[in-house]
Design a protein around this motif. Structure first.
Motif, PDB file in Angstrom:
ATOM      1  N   ALA A 146      -7.284   0.631  -4.620  1.00  0.00           N
ATOM      2  CA  ALA A 146      -6.245   1.609  -4.983  1.00  0.00           C
ATOM      3  C   ALA A 146      -6.294   1.899  -6.472  1.00  0.00           C
ATOM      4  N   ALA A 198      -4.253   4.216  -1.338  1.00  0.00           N
ATOM      5  CA  ALA A 198      -4.655   2.818  -1.110  1.00  0.00           C
ATOM      6  C   ALA A 198      -5.286   2.652   0.271  1.00  0.00           C
ATOM      7  N   ILE A 216      -7.703  -4.755  -0.926  1.00  0.00           N
ATOM      8  CA  ILE A 216      -7.070  -3.439  -1.032  1.00  0.00           C
ATOM      9  C   ILE A 216      -7.679  -2.701  -2.213  1.00  0.00           C
ATOM     10  N   LYS A 255       0.831  -1.215   0.000  1.00  0.00           N
ATOM     11  CA  LYS A 255       0.000   0.000   0.000  1.00  0.00           C
ATOM     12  C   LYS A 255       0.865   1.266   0.000  1.00  0.00           C
TER      13      LYS A 255
END
Ligand code: MN
Ligand code: MN
Length: 457
Positions: free
Chosen positions: A250, A238, A248, A26
């Motif tokens: 992003a 993210a 996640i 991230k």
């Protein structure tokens, strides 16, 4: 007898290690939103792990860790193996460019007493997805004296942002009748950048005001845009998605979600029988062309440099032998089955979130066109490699036959003689300004690449 798959979270996987790996990923996503930013962050991480510029070495020996930058937009990292390169190397290749909007060479104008930048989109996007969301401006301006002005505006805390406006629904009756490809046209992707006129009462006073701000803050004038590469990317950083934090969200997972695990895999490779090569290229989203794309000779150049510096001889014959005996995981994303849109997927052969790395024997469109079809022999080697190393993996086609399709760098690497197969992470909302992947799949992809570098397949 039966082939059955398991959701990775139901296996004995160490959840803590999976989540820790994704924290690093991230941070990388937030720091590296463009290919240039990716290269400089990769160099920083590589140097902290003992990698040095290839050009620093006059001779190379087993265990040396090197990197070579391709015109600030691509990079190759290598760990020199026990065997000579002409006996073949193990390559993981991914790309570090992502779909976005680029500024046109003459971007700045004023209309209706508002200032805008004209853009030209890069890669395959749904244009309507880029309106009414906060956007950032990243890139470089090169002045005539050679000075580089680095630009990165719109991601941090109380930083400014930019936006492309959309028509209000109340007045969109005609717009909403159009096909999705025309709801927002390419020439409507104009970035709103200002609204206050300069004090002097003159024509285009808002534009004048913007120019004086740009001059004051960055020391640039309007002509400087002619020698710039400025990319508009989503401001959003993210974040974990879902109450259970398993996913996640992003911008730019495609293909940083393969580039980062490939990078981590080579950074954690110490000894290897065959030289390990991490190839991170630019321009995949527009066809891998040009001197920073996978179709360039950069890989060949670096292999020859390595052969020269290890003393085995940088002859054309040695290069062709090296390529002919090499293996490549062409690391790129695949489409994760999306229950919201089941129609274009063929469930038996679709990417599945949380089922580990995907392997695609072939990609392409319209009858495998534009694909590199990995051989059954290579597929068997990959099966063995992954199964022996407890890698969760499954096959993935991009969708139903004739539902669409796409390609990767695989064919360009395979054209050199390298045994190549596509693999990577399956993504939800691929090519959208905010894409989604599974933490488990990201970690499993790292493990897969790491095992590939470590073994003589
Ligand atoms: Mn990709
Ligand atoms: Mn892509």
């Amino acid at each position: 007898m039966k082939y059955e798959l398991k959701n990775g979270w139901t296996t004995d996987i160490d959840k803590e290690i999976v989540c820790k790996f994704s924290e690093g990923y991230k941070s990388f996503l937030d720091i590296a939103k463009t290919e240039r930013e990716a290269v400089s962050e990769i160099v920083r991480l590589a140097e902290s792990c003992g990698f040095k510029p290839l050009s620093d070495y006059t001779t190379l020996k087993e265990g040396d860790k090197v990197y070579a930058i391709n015109k600030l937009k691509g990079i190759i990292l290598a760990v020199i193996g026990e065997k000579e390169a002409s006996e073949g190397v193990n390559i993981v290749g991914a790309h570090i460019d992502a779909p976005r909007l680029d500024l046109k060479p003459n971007p700045l104008y004023e209309d209706g007493e508002l200032a805008y930048f004209k853009t030209h989109y890069y890669g395959g996007i749904k244009k309507y997805q880029w309106t009414a969301l906060p956007l950032a401006l990243h890139g470089v301006v090169i002045k005539t004296n050679g000075e580089t002005v680095n630009v990165k505006i719109g991601d941090e805390g109380d930083d400014i942002t930019f936006v492309i406006t959309d028509l209000l629904p109340h007045l969109a009756r005609e717009q909403m009748k159009k096909p999705a490809t025309e709801i927002i046209e390419g020439e409507s992707l104009n970035l709103l950048i200002g609204s206050i006129p300069a004090d002097e009462e003159e024509k285009d006073a808002v534009k004048t005001n913007i120019l004086s701000i740009l001059n004051e803050k960055y020391g640039i004038c309007e002509e400087d845009f002619l020698s710039a590469e400025l990319e508009i990317v989503p401001s959003a950083n993210a974040k974990d998605v879902g109450f259970d934090r398993g996913l996640i969200g992003a911008y730019g997972h495609d293909d940083r979600v393969c580039a980062y695990p490939a990078l981590m895999a080579i950074l954690t490779t110490d000894a290897c029988e065959k030289t390990a090569v991490c190839l991170l290229t630019d321009k995949e989203e527009v066809g891998s062309m040009g001197n920073t794309g996978a179709r360039s000779d950069f890989l060949k150049l670096i292999l020859m440099e390595i052969m020269d510096k290890t003393g085995e001889g940088a002859t054309e014959l040695n290069l062709l032998r090296a390529l002919d005996k090499s293996y490549c995981l062409s690391a790129d994303v695949s489409a994760a089955f999306d229950p919201n849109f089941p129609a274009p997927y063929e469930k038996r052969n679709a990417g599945k979130t949380n089922y580990g790395i995907t392997v695609a024997k072939y990609t392409g469109a319209g009858g495998k066109s534009g694909s590199s079809d990995a051989s059954a022999e290579l597929m068997a080697k990959i099966r063995t490699l992954f199964n022996n190393n407890n890698i969760l993996w499954h096959v993935a086609e991009l969708g139903k036959v004739d539902a669409g399709g796409g390609g990767t760098i695989a064919q360009y690497v395979a054209n050199l003689g390298v045994e190549t197969v596509d693999c990577g992470v399956s993504v939800l909302s691929m090519h959208a300004p905010y894409e989604v992947v599974s933490k488990l799949d990201v970690y499993m992809t790292y493990k897969a690449f790491h095992s590939f570098f470590g073994e003589n397949i």
